[in-house]
Design a protein around this motif. Structure first.
Motif: not given
Length: 455
Positions: A8-18, A35-39
């Motif tokens: 779930i964390c990885y999925l959220v991270a990928v969404v933040l990347f996009i 900053s969003t991608a960094l988060a």
């Protein structure tokens, strides 16, 4: 349960990347996007610590600390002119990391696992090529490495041997540690042979392509470890790098294969056809230039690498404000490949708070040049060379340019009459409308600010 939390964390991270990448498409939201991608990256790193059976924690933390300190120091101290070199260096480190992971994982590779073995070999080969190629690109941009003529067929032979060796290792059915190191060496050599012959003017395109390759290695490493965030992150970097490479090639009116496998952009060019020793460029001084600028209705400023070298972005913004106080419309003409990397001029001018609305892309600004009183070219060269339109024998013929010669007056601020990165003389310098204002861009612009103020 822990594995589900990690996913779930990885999925959220990928969404933040996009989302972060999407926000970077406009200067107003670019900082928030970063900053969003960094988060997303921080979340992915923290989630990875939840992985069951994680060991060598102390070494991991030490490596992270060293990387964080080195990255922050580099980002804080690098000059804007050296930003492409830093990008190339970081890109090379990504390739090296993938290759080193491949070397480490080879010892644990189950014999006969062709699928996993193919992924590992891809990481080794592509990561090594990206590493050595990126270092050469960095050296060329820095000016410490020159173009070297290398037989491209010889490079293809080296690559073919590397691919054949990888296939042999996969199908041999027995560990081949010596051959693995030979494979890495061959891949490193091909990376050198791949980038060395490509001319300096094409380095931004090469860096973009190598960045894409590093993304591919990150994706293959994600497959190797069954790590979803590495896989998705690598796919994002790889696809974005390919798109950027294609867009830059289109901006130069050339194919990617033409850029990679011909010698355009070599520093050892010749003068443009028709520019012989009898032609003399006309000079102008700061006072006369200021008169042209102050009494113009529209001024278009064309920034180039020389503006970045002189760190004159604040001075040009000061001039813009002074001219606008006198009722002059001031715009900036931005070429897609001006500078040393995509968006170089946009970032440079944003640093001095130039309004994004004033940065006009090439196709739109070209329509405005016939109704422009003065174009001021600051350190740009190849992207304003009319030989791209007029001289079929020119190496840059067909490349879309900023058609500044259509304006009423052109002022070119340069230190000298030297050629641009493509290594050819600029026909614009000898145009009857053009006047050369020689000197350091920052000093000249500050003089213009003073002169215009006094009018």
């Amino acid at each position: 349960m822990i594995l589900q939390i990690i996913d779930i964390c990885y999925l959220v991270a990928v969404v933040l990347f996009i989302v972060g990448i999407k926000m970077m498409s406009h200067p107003d939201s670019a900082r928030k996007g970063n900053s969003t991608a960094l988060a997303g990256m921080i979340l992915a790193i923290l989630a990875s610590f939840l992985t069951p059976g994680l060991d060598n924690l102390a070494l991991i933390l030490i490596a992270m600390a060293l990387g964080t300190v080195g990255g922050l120091y580099s980002a804080k101290t690098v000059q804007m002119t050296a930003m492409p070199q830093l990008v190339s260096f970081f890109n090379g480190m990504g390739g090296a990391a993938a290759a080193l992971i491949g070397l480490v994982e080879y010892g644990d590779l189950p014999i006969g696992d062709i699928g996993k073995g193919a992924v590992l070999m891809s990481s080794l080969v592509i990561g090594s090529v990206s590493f050595s190629g990126s270092l050469v690109a960095m050296g060329k941009l820095q000016g410490v490495l020159k173009d070297i003529r290398i037989n491209k067929m010889l490079g293809f032979v080296v690559l073919a041997i590397a691919v054949g060796l990888a296939a042999y290792i996969l199908t041999s059915g027995a560990p081949q540690p010596t051959l693995i190191y030979v494979l890495v060496v061959l891949s490193l050599i091909y990376g050198l042979m791949f980038v060395y012959p490509i001319g300096g003017a094409d380095m931004p395109v090469v860096i973009s392509l190598l960045n894409s390759l590093t993304g591919v290695t990150a994706a293959t490493t994600g497959l190797l470890y069954d790590n979803k965030v590495m896989l998705m992150g690598g796919i994002l970097v790889g696809s974005a790098g390919i798109l950027l490479t294609l867009l830059m090639a289109k901006a130069m009116n050339r194919s990617v294969s033409n850029i990679l496998f011909t010698s355009f952009g070599a520093s050892a060019g010749t003068a443009a056809a028709g520019q012989d020793g009898d032609q003399v460029a006309k000079e102008i001084n700061s006072y006369d230039s200021s008169i042209l600028l102050a009494y113009a209705k529209r001024v278009v400023i064309v920034p180039g690498y020389g503006l970045a070298v002189a760190q004159a972005q604040h001075a040009v913004h000061d001039l813009e404000k002074i001219l606008e106080e006198k009722g002059v419309e001031v715009l900036y003409g931005i070429h897609p490949v001006a500078g040393r990397m995509p968006g170089h001029m946009n970032v440079l001018l944003a640093e001095s708070d130039v309004s994004y609305d004033k940065l006009i892309e090439m196709d739109d600004i070209n329509e405005k040049f016939p109704n422009t009183d003065v174009v001021m070219v600051i350190g740009a060269n190849d992207v304003v060379n009319p030989a791209a339109n007029d001289d079929p024998s020119s190496p840059i013929y067909g490349m879309p340019i900023l058609e500044v010669n259509r304006a009423t007056n052109v002022i070119v601020i340069k230190r000298s009459m030297s050629s641009g990165y493509a290594g050819i003389q600029n026909a614009l310098f000898f145009d009857p409308k053009t006047r050369m204002l020689f000197g350091d861009a920052k000093k000249v612009l500050n003089e213009l600010v003073g002169e215009v103020k006094n009018m």
